[in-house]
Every structure is written in C-alpha cells, then in structure tokens.
Design a protein around this motif. Sequence first.
Motif, short mmCIF file in Angstrom:
data_model
loop_
_atom_site.label_atom_id
_atom_site.label_comp_id
_atom_site.label_asym_id
_atom_site.label_seq_id
_atom_site.Cartn_x
_atom_site.Cartn_y
_atom_site.Cartn_z
N LEU A 148 -7.84 -10.98 1.95
CA LEU A 148 -6.68 -10.73 1.09
C LEU A 148 -5.96 -9.49 1.60
N TYR A 149 -4.71 -9.68 2.01
CA TYR A 149 -3.85 -8.57 2.47
C TYR A 149 -2.84 -8.25 1.38
N GLU A 150 -2.48 -6.97 1.32
CA GLU A 150 -1.67 -6.48 0.20
C GLU A 150 -0.44 -5.75 0.70
N THR A 151 0.70 -6.06 0.10
CA THR A 151 1.91 -5.25 0.21
C THR A 151 2.38 -4.94 -1.21
N ARG A 152 3.45 -4.20 -1.35
CA ARG A 152 3.92 -3.85 -2.69
C ARG A 152 4.51 -5.06 -3.40
N ALA A 153 5.00 -6.02 -2.66
CA ALA A 153 5.68 -7.16 -3.27
C ALA A 153 4.83 -8.43 -3.29
N ARG A 154 3.83 -8.52 -2.41
CA ARG A 154 3.08 -9.77 -2.31
C ARG A 154 1.62 -9.52 -1.92
N GLY A 165 2.25 -0.95 6.51
CA GLY A 165 2.89 -1.66 5.41
C GLY A 165 2.05 -2.79 4.89
N LEU A 166 0.96 -3.15 5.58
CA LEU A 166 0.09 -4.25 5.18
C LEU A 166 -1.34 -3.73 5.11
N LEU A 183 4.47 -8.89 9.38
CA LEU A 183 4.45 -8.43 7.99
C LEU A 183 4.17 -6.94 7.90
N ASP A 184 3.29 -6.46 8.75
CA ASP A 184 2.99 -5.03 8.77
C ASP A 184 4.21 -4.22 9.18
N THR A 244 7.50 1.87 5.39
CA THR A 244 8.53 2.60 4.64
C THR A 244 9.72 2.95 5.50
N LYS A 245 9.47 3.29 6.77
CA LYS A 245 10.54 3.60 7.70
C LYS A 245 10.38 2.75 8.94
#
Length: 859
Positions: A17-23, A102-103, A87-88, A93-94
């Motif tokens: 399970l990979y996580e980002t802020r939106a998904r 990011g991932l 995705l990463d 953020t930048k």
Amino acid sequence: MPAAAAPIISSVQKLVLYETRARYFLVGSNHAETKYRVLKIDRTEPKDLVIIDDRISGFSNMLVATVWNPFSHVYTQQEVRELLGRLDLGNRTKMGQKGSSGLFRAVSAFGVVGFVRFLEGYYIVLITKRRKMADIGGHAIYKVEDTNMIYIPNDSVRITHPDEARYLRIFQNVDLSSNFYFSYSYDLSHSLQYNLTVLRMPLEMLKSETTQTRQESFDIFEDEGLITQGGSGVFGICSEPYMKYVWNGELLDIIKNTVHRDWLLYIIHGFCGQSKLLIYGRPVYVTLIARRSSKFAGTRFLKRGANCEGDVANEVETEQILCDASVMSFTAGSYSSYVQVRGSVPLYWSQDISTMMPKPPITLDQADPFAHVAALHFDQMLQRFGSPIIILNLVKEREKRKHERILSEELVAAVTYLNQFLPPEHTIIYIPWDMAKYTKSKLCNVLDRLNVIAESVVKKTGFFVNRPDSYCSILRPDEKLFEELYEDHGDTLSLQYGGSQLVHRVKTYRKIAPWTQHSKDIMQTLSRYYSNAFSDADRQDSINLFLGVFHPTEGKPHLWELPTDFYLHHKNTMRLLPTRRSYTYWWTPEVIKHLPLPYDEVICAANLKKLIVKKFHKYEEEIDIHNEFFRPYELSSFDDTFCLAMTSSARDFMPKTVGIDPSPFTVRKPDETGKSVLGNKSNREEAVLQRKTAASAPPPPSEEAVSSSSEDDSGTDREEEGSVSQRSTPVKMTDTGDSTKVTENVVQPMKEVYGINLSDGLSEEDLSIYSRFVQLGQSQHKQDKSSQQLCSRCPDGVIKLTPISAFSQDNIYEVQPPRVDRKSTEIFQAHIQASQGIMQPLGKEDTSMYREYIRNRYL
C-alpha cells in the motif's frame, strides 16, 4: 471423459500500500512477482468509497453504479516501477526536489479482508501476517496471524464523530488473528467433494462456458497460442463461494462488482489442522477443517435455535480429509472426505440468562405446528448434502424436571411431520441417544457405543472418494493422532462460542481421566459460566457489527442502546412475510428431483452461472499448481518446509517408551521420551546397548497376566502424559555386564505396540516365510565361502536363490555401471561444452518452445 481442468490461482498474493495526500495505491502481485495489478483509492471523499481498478471506470457506494469490467490491466514488474516513479515525481511538493518523497510506502500485506464504515469514513482491513496451516493437493491454506486497519480519508477532509472510536473498539473485538483461514487457490467455503466435482465437469460443458465468458480473457495471444498448440489448453475453473461460511462477505460486498475477482479474498472462521500419518511408510495427510456459519452466529446462550430463514445458531460444518501425500494432484491423487454438521436444534427457542443460573431455563418462543423453520433448515441440508440426512440427538431424555427434554419432544414432532411428505427412500433418519445418561453409567462404554452408531451412519451415508479403483481396509488406527486433532478442534470451537475449552474430553468418556482432569473440568465450567454471564453481550455486539448484521446510521439508536438484537437476525419482524411455502411440499422442487445427489453439485444452468471458466495455456501461472507449491524461483530451506514441520505420527505420536530407537528389538523404558533421548548423548548409547541385551531379557507376560484396571490407576499423573501405565507389567532384566544388578522396567505388552505376541511362538508357515526372507537378503551379498556354508545349512523346503543380474558385478559392495547409449553421451558432452562457452546451435523445436515461453510469461 472429464476435461483437463484446474483451479484458478489468484494473481494477487503480495500487496504493498502506497500513500499520497490524495490517494492510496494498492499494488498486488502474484507470488513470483511477474504479474501486477493496481487499485486506486481516493482519499478526498470524507464518507464515500471511491475505488478505481486500473483501466476500469468504477465507483462504489455512489449514485452511479457500474458493472465489473474484466479488462483490468496486468502490469509487468518494469511497468509498475515506472508507474510508481512517475507517481513519486508528480506528488513531490516542489518539482525536481529530491529531499522529500511524494509517494510513501505505508504497509505490506498478503490480502484484503475488506472495507468497513461506521459513522465517519471508510477503513481498509489488510492481512499483514500469515502462517501456513495445511496443504491439500498442493493448495496452501493459511491462517491470519495479524491485520492492519487503516483509515482511508485524509485528515484534512475528515469529519469526526464522538462515537466513532467506540464502534472501532467493538469491531476490533473480533480478533482476526484467532482462527480465520484463507487460500489463494482452494475454495474453503465448499467441501472437497464439491471442489473436485466441479473439476470433473464434461468437456462440452466447459467449452460452452468458455465461449460465454470469452471476454474475461486477459491475454491478447490466447487464441493464437491455443491454435499453435493444437488446442491443447487447460480449463481454469473458479466457483462462487458458499456465502454461509464466509465471514468477510459483507466487508467485500461493496467492491465485488467494481474490482477484478483476484482482489476478493474470502476467509472462513473455525478450525484447520493437519497431521501426517504413515501407513506402511506411505505418507497420508489427515486434515480437519471446521467452518462456522456466519448466519445467526453468536455466543452460546445468546443465540439458540434458528432464525426465520432456517439458519441454526452456531452451526459448524466439520470435514475430515484424507489424501495420499506422495501424489500432488487433484486429477491423479487419491482423496477422500467425510462431512458432519453440528448445530442448534432447528426450533424457535431461547434461554433467559438474566436469571444468573448455570443452566438457564429453556423457552419455546413461538408455536410452529407445521415445522416451518425446521423445513427451511432441512431444505438447505438436502440442497447442499443430498440424502439421507441423519440426526444424532445427544440431549438428555430423562430428567427430574423438564429441561432439555422439551427440545427433544418438539424435534421428534417436527421430524415426524416432515417425513410423512417425503419419499420413503429420502426420509430424515432420527437417532436419539442420551449421552449424559450413559456417561454416568458404569456398565456402558460411551465411546464404544458411539463407534457402533458412527459405523451404522457411515454405511448409510457413505463417504466421498475421488477414484473409482479405491478399496477399503481396516488398519490399526493411530488413536493418539486423531484424538489430539479432534480435541484441538473441540477446544477451538468451544472457546469461540462458549468462552472456555472442552468441559469433557475423550479420557473423561473413557473413564480413565486422572483426578486432576476433574478439577480442570470444574474450572472450565466456571470459566464458561463467567463468560456467559459477563462477557457474552459484548462479544455478541462485536459479531453483529463485524458480520454486517447491524449498520451504524446517523440519527438511529446505537448498537449498545438496543435492548435486544432479535429483530436484527429475524428479518420477518421488520417487513411483511413473503409467500409461505406449502405445508406439505415444504422442499424446493429442483432439490427433490435429483436426490440422493445434492442439488449444488448437479450440472444445470443455475449452477453453471456460479462458475467462471477460462481456457489457459498449460504453462500459465494461474493454473500451474506445481510452480505455486514448489516455487523454484526462490531459495528455500528444508528446515522451513511445512511438510517436515507438521505433526507426524512417526515423530510426535510414537509411544513414549520408544525414544530415538524405533526398533522392535529394543527394550523400552517408560520414563524415556523422544525429546529426552535426543537431548542426552548417554541415552543414545544406551539405546544401542539395549538392543544388544534384548535377547537376554525374558519374554513379556501375556495379556491375561495384566491385572490392573483402568479405574484403579486412573489417578496417576502419568496417564495424563499419554502413557498407559495401567496396562504395563514389571519385567526384570539382568545386565550382561553385572549379573547381580537387576533393573525393573515397566514395558508395554507386545500385543499393544506391535499387534502380536512374540512369546506365543510362530507357526510353521511364519517360520518358512521368515527363512525365505533371510535367504533372500543373503543372496544380495557377495557370495563367499562363509555365506555358501550358511546357505548349505538352510532347512529343507527353503528355496536357494542365486544372484541373477544383467551386470557381471552387482552386489552391495561393488557394481558394474551400465553402458550409456550414444544419444545420452552426446547430451552430456553438449552440457560440458556449454559450461566452457561452446554453445550448440538451437534446433527448430527448441526455438519454437522458447518463443512460446517468452510469450506466455512476459507478453
């Protein structure tokens, strides 16, 4: 002739399970990590569950409902790495920043238990730890060891509720690490008979089903490959689970029409145990699987009788499976199974636990003169098992005050009423037997009487065998192995719905239990009473919430505010009753037509709709159970191999007096166990010395000389440890080293251990057979003068054998190797040259085989 069919193996066995802020991105792969699937879970919805199976436009629990699309994308390992890299990079953020990712990798898992929502957003429940418990035909059965429950919505969109934490605690009271089981390739909700019957469907049926489900093919080269092979494909079959024994069906219901079927991992609750029994050196696996029903499930006193749909309280289906472990195949192996069901009496009855009595009074809640609820229950049984149905009623019949006898009288009336409308050859057989009465009696052996009943029942019902050339033979059973397996089964189930282990064990019914066992029985009774009085209500709430019997809703009473859960389990209290069945024709018409066969195993249109049939290449991983079981792509250790670590009759249930040396010529010592001998070097040497001195020991007495009874010696602690000291006899043995030293040993009679008494003497026929055996062994040795002199002294009537062999020198000391043919020599030379870098040109057949391998594995 049956088609070549195999169960479809799930291609989602490892998850990350990979996580980002939106998904959330749930990446699943098969065990070899050659095929991947991806689920996208939206985290911006505070209360709705939005799941997208890649290349599928599907949303669940929303106003727009979509039908499952089978064309979900299958990734390769390289494609998944590229996808995660993008995705990463896209979620940093930048742009171009390397310091922060990011991932994030949240958790690794082995399966999805399901999704659940209380008053806030959804949770996902993942299996994070598993343990292999059994193996049936190469299909592994795992136990859930640990789970992880993750809240899906992001904290920025979360809408908190004050009662959410309490619902979460109640849900987690159902311990998923306690006796929940699953398999990636074997349907645990069905019996072995059903699973093997499906695989033996006629070829014409499989072809028609494959034509109807052609759109479920995911391999763009499938048709081309099957043509080049001359149509030599293998049918893969996947059946719908029997939802009555599935415990996470409600948790998966919200996504089953949205995602690919490989994401759906159905789990059962109950017991699973396996032991290895050696029969003349051949390994036989004895497997015991218990499936607890998820319908009308609960604790002991809070769930009694049956609900309005015919589901009885705390129903358990127990299946005993025997298979030849030397052949790992459902088509070529030998399998047999026997199924029995335990459940509450199918009537409307209950017990009031508010009186704080050890045995609360029994109350009949509704009058049912036409046995409506019993008819629904037995109709289910006929559909799943066929006829005959045999009821063994063990409740009390003679009581000073009517208690359990109330149920017996009502059950007899119900069965009598239902039987008058059934055909005579399919009537329900009712066997009453007051077990408590015979247990108290000193003149009756409870287990012997049960054996008589069991034998008559098996003769009526028969048992499933998958091979037509099978035969039955009565062997001396390994009682300790079966006894321990069934007692573990009973303890586990008793803890689940009763709150304690078994109160009465096999030794109790044999009347050989030591006095310490009686105190344990009293403690188990007190533990069960405490559980029933103080903790059963909370456990019942947890089961109702986990199984989806109760759904928390805003503005309605909470689960802990309900005075009773009666209306939750009896749906006829919340809506008008449907059309009632006939009082006389109480069965389903299709079921009665095919008796004695169970309707669920009849090949008909209704049952074919429950199957998913697909044609595979014979080398594809979805049906390659050999590759799934042996896993040649990973490094394995013999110490970690399940088949070597499982309980074995030769290692764990050998008599404790055997120790390390199982030779029948070794004198036994009662205080010597296998572990003590293995751990003590002096004991090893003594075991060898015992064999040398065994000839000087006097023969053991006959069985008639054993005078001690089981009741006199039942108070010893040694009996609890597994020895049978009440049947042993002291034997004096004189040591060869010191004639004055006398050691007293307690030895089991030869009749008990080996089935014969050597002191009785051998018959002439046995002596002749033994002499022939000795002569045969001598003929295999190098013939010298001493052996020839020994053979010349053989008694008359013994056949004198001479060594006959294709080689000039062939015995245990030397052998002339056989000559190697020319083709084998060329293959060996080519192998040597390949190791030196000299490669042979590939032929046309080798090239086509390699292309087919590449296409099947990577394209």
